[in-house]
Scaffold this motif. Sequence first.
Motif: not given
Length: 239
Positions: A86-93, A112-117, A132-144
């Motif tokens: 769940a979101d920030g838990a990714t960093t601990a993993l 950075d950790d979510i992108l690395l995952a 979170n509209l701003e984050q949706v626009v900013k980050y979504t396209s970086f993911f596969t």
Amino acid sequence: MEFGLWERYYKEILDDFGFSREGDENSAKVLDEILSEEGCLTLDDLSQIVGFSDKFIVFGAGPSLKEHIIQLKENYDLKDYVLVSADGATTALIEEKIAPDIVATDLDGNMDDILLANLKGANIAVHAHGDNLEQVVKYTSFFTNVIGTTQAQPVGNIYNFGGFTDGDRAIFLAVALGASEITLAGMDFGDVVTKYSRPNLESDLAEADEFKKKKLEYAERLTQWVIDNEDVNIINLCK
């Protein structure tokens, strides 16, 4: 959870927190437009990807998270489980050299950790809401390998499996993917927040504010709904 049933909870959440349904719907529409252009996963696609097991572990960002990760590494063969953070838990993993199979995120964890995952193979369940509209626009396209979710009416490529916070929404996603067993790690449902759920914290732990406490109350309530109503065995390592 069918949307008709979820909507009862959703209306209560909108009233309780003063959220804008129009804002949620607009953010979901924008996410749908991005995914329509970039490509995305369907539920069937994701089901096939994680079809190697019907046993899931969902990692929340509570204060017990690191303890539970170490416990799981020592006592479980994690290859036998679908790992959902769940979101920030990714960093601990990531800190423990573990890449989740799925990250459920509204994009306010350590990106950075979510992108690395994601680079390590994690599928990303991007959640759109009015804040979170701003984050949706900013980050979504970086993911596969993205599947889109909303807490409002599903639209286009966007799903609503039920759930409110990243943690309980990850549980509902696991149920939608056919989980027969879900182990909950770091899902304390208490009144303490961690640096994993709040990356800008100056300390590792802090008392949750009233807004966060209320969100955790809903998360616990919705998790209990899954326990009471779905054909899945829930094992909470916090209990």
